[in-house]
Design a protein around this motif. Structure first.
Motif, mmCIF file in Angstrom:
data_model
loop_
_atom_site.group_PDB
_atom_site.id
_atom_site.type_symbol
_atom_site.label_atom_id
_atom_site.label_comp_id
_atom_site.label_asym_id
_atom_site.label_seq_id
_atom_site.Cartn_x
_atom_site.Cartn_y
_atom_site.Cartn_z
ATOM 1 N N PHE A 78 35.941 95.136 35.483
ATOM 2 C CA PHE A 78 36.901 94.077 35.815
ATOM 3 C C PHE A 78 36.786 92.999 34.754
ATOM 4 O O PHE A 78 35.733 92.847 34.121
ATOM 5 N N ALA A 79 37.875 92.259 34.559
ATOM 6 C CA ALA A 79 37.905 91.267 33.481
ATOM 7 C C ALA A 79 38.245 89.875 33.996
ATOM 8 O O ALA A 79 39.027 89.719 34.931
ATOM 9 N N VAL A 80 37.642 88.890 33.362
ATOM 10 C CA VAL A 80 37.923 87.482 33.619
ATOM 11 C C VAL A 80 38.475 86.888 32.329
ATOM 12 O O VAL A 80 37.966 87.165 31.246
ATOM 13 N N ARG A 81 39.534 86.093 32.441
ATOM 14 C CA ARG A 81 40.178 85.544 31.259
ATOM 15 C C ARG A 81 39.424 84.333 30.706
ATOM 16 O O ARG A 81 38.985 83.476 31.469
ATOM 17 N N HIS A 157 41.839 87.610 43.043
ATOM 18 C CA HIS A 157 40.393 87.661 42.835
ATOM 19 C C HIS A 157 39.918 89.078 43.101
ATOM 20 O O HIS A 157 40.681 89.927 43.566
ATOM 21 N N ILE A 158 38.660 89.338 42.787
ATOM 22 C CA ILE A 158 38.076 90.632 43.090
ATOM 23 C C ILE A 158 36.812 90.397 43.901
ATOM 24 O O ILE A 158 36.071 89.439 43.650
ATOM 25 N N THR A 159 36.610 91.250 44.902
ATOM 26 C CA THR A 159 35.393 91.184 45.698
ATOM 27 C C THR A 159 34.604 92.468 45.471
ATOM 28 O O THR A 159 35.052 93.558 45.839
ATOM 29 N N LEU A 160 33.468 92.317 44.825
ATOM 30 C CA LEU A 160 32.643 93.454 44.442
ATOM 31 C C LEU A 160 31.715 93.838 45.591
ATOM 32 O O LEU A 160 31.293 92.984 46.375
ATOM 33 N N ALA A 161 31.413 95.116 45.679
ATOM 34 C CA ALA A 161 30.380 95.588 46.588
ATOM 35 C C ALA A 161 29.099 95.690 45.762
ATOM 36 O O ALA A 161 29.055 96.423 44.778
ATOM 37 N N SER A 162 28.099 94.920 46.145
ATOM 38 C CA SER A 162 26.915 94.806 45.296
ATOM 39 C C SER A 162 25.631 95.023 46.091
ATOM 40 O O SER A 162 25.532 94.577 47.244
ATOM 41 N N PRO A 211 27.699 92.549 50.294
ATOM 42 C CA PRO A 211 26.541 93.427 50.094
ATOM 43 C C PRO A 211 26.886 94.882 50.404
ATOM 44 O O PRO A 211 27.650 95.159 51.327
ATOM 45 N N HIS A 212 26.327 95.784 49.652
ATOM 46 C CA HIS A 212 26.444 97.212 49.937
ATOM 47 C C HIS A 212 25.163 97.889 49.462
ATOM 48 O O HIS A 212 24.739 97.666 48.338
ATOM 49 N N PRO A 213 24.566 98.711 50.336
ATOM 50 C CA PRO A 213 23.257 99.282 49.968
ATOM 51 C C PRO A 213 23.319 100.262 48.801
ATOM 52 O O PRO A 213 22.315 100.440 48.088
ATOM 53 N N GLU A 216 25.663 102.537 43.565
ATOM 54 C CA GLU A 216 26.834 103.072 42.864
ATOM 55 C C GLU A 216 28.145 102.437 43.331
ATOM 56 O O GLU A 216 29.181 102.617 42.700
ATOM 57 N N SER A 217 28.097 101.762 44.466
ATOM 58 C CA SER A 217 29.360 101.186 44.955
ATOM 59 C C SER A 217 29.726 100.006 44.073
ATOM 60 O O SER A 217 28.862 99.277 43.564
ATOM 61 N N THR A 218 31.007 99.810 43.852
ATOM 62 C CA THR A 218 31.441 98.806 42.882
ATOM 63 C C THR A 218 32.346 97.729 43.485
ATOM 64 O O THR A 218 32.301 96.581 43.077
ATOM 65 N N MET A 219 33.167 98.120 44.448
ATOM 66 C CA MET A 219 34.227 97.189 44.839
ATOM 67 C C MET A 219 34.484 97.233 46.333
ATOM 68 O O MET A 219 34.529 98.297 46.927
ATOM 69 N N HIS A 220 34.654 96.066 46.923
ATOM 70 C CA HIS A 220 35.122 96.029 48.303
ATOM 71 C C HIS A 220 36.649 95.965 48.350
ATOM 72 O O HIS A 220 37.296 96.690 49.074
#
Lengths: 312, 312, 312, 312
Positions: A78-81, A157-162, A211-213, A216-220
């Motif tokens: 994902f990119a931020v300007r 916006h982007i919400t990542l699974a981390s 949060p994601h255990p 390998e997960s990247t995105m919610h």
């Protein structure tokens, strides 16, 4: 760093302004099905079709919002300007100093003039990018053909699974001038958080984390801006007319105050529609909230079980 | 100036972010009538009543938006928010260096912790201010009693009536880190402009200027943010129910892309309701537009003659 | 006439209910241009293309809303829906008794099962029609392909240009069970009115009249229902993106209380967008209003000169 | 019954038009608390205060919408408006013929000129009423003081909790000229239904029924009309600001297509906000739907458990 060259016609300093989530490259299970959904139903326009990768935008400017490619769902990056190449170089220097592995990636994406790529602590690949079309979007002007009438204004916006929420958010704050608007936790000093919402500009969040255990997960979800809750309603009706149900909503989050609704899209991945996100004073302190409170401003809600699952 | 102290929980640099038009002190022809209008009809809350000056706010935070005082219509001064005292001191130094006469004015207004006051080239008094309540406004939380259901979200921007539009806009750009989003002129190199829209944060304008030949004129309108055009419609119905007609609108400006409507309020002064103002990339160039185009995005419109007059 | 057969699942009497303006057949100066506007920009769907006549609908049911045919602008005829063939026969008998020349016209239009055609006193041709698809429109279901996201819900009412306003309105009241909701006049006993708004169902007007000196003029505008003023705004943005300006609005009428905006469409003819039309108690008396008051609920407005002209 | 007196200025027949749910008298657990909620928070106006009974209205006309009285929650009676005393007499004759016990109740409620009271098969008391103020509601005019900016337009419909759903709906259809728009059942010939939606005018439902095993239960909710989903959002924010949470929504029902949200109010009883209810052709057939489908147009939803309980 100094900001001593003031000019009449442009902000002269590289500090955060409108810089925000710019685009994401997504895997989809079926490229044709996903492309048809995003163009025919959602009303995005096709900016470029590379055969194995389709670049899609809102049509209100000339930049793309998502690139989709057949494969596993979730994001490639994902990119931020950022404002310009100077700012990009300064961030490169800071990331280099911090020992982060950084690669230049210039001009490989339509409308993107330069890019820096690196990994967040959780492993998700992030990009800082400069774009060609920095004009503001006049509401009554379109670029290219085919923007549909219920199409969103663009990505929001982007919400990542981390699996390392606090580390990821701290990385953005330490190296890339993000601020943490809201940390989701019962204890501000906890080692890990149940969510984080970070901003670079005025809006409450540009990049968020749930949060994601699974490492390998990247995105919610990817969130698209709609102008109003009425626009949101029209969008929901629209996708329903094409047999895509609402997953969760319409509600209002407390963290960010945005009105929300969620869908699982044909070809995989979850999208959110968002409206009315709060703006935050640059000097505002981080707000610490428990999860249930952060989730809903209007009272307790029960998201469906699917909402917690990894649908990327 | 350096921005080298990065912290996790707050933006560490004093560059423009959400800083924007913070408040104005207005003269009204009848204090009681104006107060009744702003509280009973508009739904603002009274923050403080000094007897000869009433401070009014939206109730979504604890800061006031306008102070009204019986006397000639127009403004005594208007204020723009800055992050903190350090930033205030740096601007003081810059204005001193430029030979501008600057006075400190700390703590005399409710919720304002410190202030700097000085005159624009046209003579209108401006203030930079720091405020106590820098939280963001949760949509479902109110501070104080009495916020009405159709009340605006708060002040959005101010449009000054100036006999030196270009000088005023250039002053903001040179000394206070504003950018000129749009200059209203057929010729960018003209000695004077027919309007200017300047920003310090993401939004297209925080302080704007329309030309007026009278050096004593101060203000064209104060603009209040409504969330949506539907909210705007409810607000118009509301003031109509109390015999205040619409002066001009509903339309969409091209300069800023905001949806607008205008009223002349009991006690004097014009207000605008605004929704959907565009955000602008910090690196965007100034846009030069002729007046008619800047005024309307949806096609030619005929404002009433009163719209050009000095109603402050 | 008796209403003595009550059944569980349908209204048992042929009196006015939701019956309203059903469709109009319009002349357009350029069939291809007009068809492209209504389908690509407005988002209507093509129900049938006879080569020289194109039938267009909202896609929310299977009936058509307008038929367009190359030729002079204005209407060939307009239709009002009645419940069934029995009701049609009863109106035929009443019109025959009144000496009105009536012709059957069954099944020549898509989705219309039967029709009666006759002329209003001013000469404009009217039809009573029964339709095949009498279901109600589920908001999230479409019939046929191609409904666009900003498309209106369907036709709402028609406003005819008449040189005999009072006679036309009286005809509808005397023979077809319309009620006069509002008569535009300073004097209820005047020989002619400056406008009339008539209803058959709950809504304030289904067929309205504005005065025009030319006996050949047929139509002031066709009005399309949008759900909200926010929908209206999106529609205006949409047509602007395709270079069609707003002619007049956004405002609120007082006669009917509907929020309005007007356009002159490619191929000729004026359309209105309307939202929030008032419903009226069947027993409510006619309201008499002067023109300026009937036109605007929000205060005095200046329509453009074109608005009074005959653009059909 | 004949409809032979046609007049220019009023509907000449007594068949259903805009007639709809007119008012209900409710028990509340705390009269003071409930009155404060409906006036200060919701923005209704007090029409009359009898000491033990408070009559509240929207302020857009002079009729009241609910009467509240301290006692058990649920309804004492609910009323549907009819055109005039003649129509009332005709219904009296029909109910007498059918052996229904009917009582006149004239002039005991503010603004109600005449009334007939009787019991539905399930025992809930119903009234037919004529009202003094039959004008239509101009959106920019208020009657009385105090209408709040987020207040609803008025009551929209009532949904009764019934242990004899099919019998109650059939009673309305057989004796009072209602039509069944939607019956909630998997089997149209089933002895009992899981819900019924009945109309007298154009709107999909004026009086609806949900099943409840307790013969003493009277009401599931009273529904208030808001103009748009944006208005609904503002209303939700408003009551949240006063600590009343959302119970269920925002969603869209399929039976009636209305956008909905539900609350449990201080003092007891559930209210719904509704917008965009479908209008139905008088000749439309009853639609038979399973419960889950009737409940939600946008896909499967999970109402909270409280939603099924008897909160009247």
């Amino acid at each position: 760093m100094t900001c001593n060259v003031m000019s009449l016609t442009g902000s002269s300093c590289d500090m955060p302004g409108v810089h925000r989530f710019e685009h994401a490259e997504l895997g989809v299970t079926d490229l044709e099905e996903a492309t048809a959904f995003y163009t025919d139903v959602v009303g995005l326009i096709e900016i470029r079709d590379d055969g194995d990768c389709v670049y899609l935008g809102s049509g209100l400017d000339e930049t793309f919002d998502i690139a989709i490619r057949e494969g596993d769902t979730g994001i490639d990056h994902f990119a931020v300007r950022v404002a310009d190449r100077d700012e990009l170089e300064r961030y490169k220097a800071r990331l280099d100093d911090a020992g982060v592995d950084v690669k230049r990636d210039d001009g490989n994406e339509p409308g993107q003039t330069a890019g820096l790529r690196f990994d967040l602590p959780s492993g998700t690949r992030m990009e800082l990018a400069t774009v060609e079309d920095r004009r503001y979007q006049h509401s009554n002007e379109v670029h290219g053909d085919g923007r549909g009438g219920a199409a969103p204004m663009g990505v929001d916006h982007i919400t990542l699974a981390s699996h390392r929420v606090k580390d990821d958010a701290t990385f953005l704050a330490n190296h890339l001038d993000f601020s943490v608007s809201t940390a989701v936790t019962d204890d501000p000093d906890a080692e890990e958080w149940s969510g984080a919402f970070t901003r670079r500009g005025d809006y409450h969040h540009d990049v968020a984390f749930l949060p994601h255990p699974d490492p390998e997960s990247t995105m919610h979800h990817i969130s698209w801006e709609v102008k109003t809750v009425d626009h949101m309603k029209s969008f929901i009706d629209r996708i329903n007319q094409h047999d895509v149900p609402l997953e969760f909503g319409i509600g209002r989050h407390y963290a960010g105050d945005n009105v929300f609704s969620y869908f699982q899209t044909p070809g995989g991945n979850r999208i959110e529609l968002t409206a009315e996100m709060a703006t935050v004073d640059p000097a505002a302190d981080t707000e610490y909230l428990p999860f249930e409170r952060a989730l809903s401003a209007w009272g307790p809600v029960r998201p469906p079980e699917s909402f917690q699952e990894d649908v990327s």
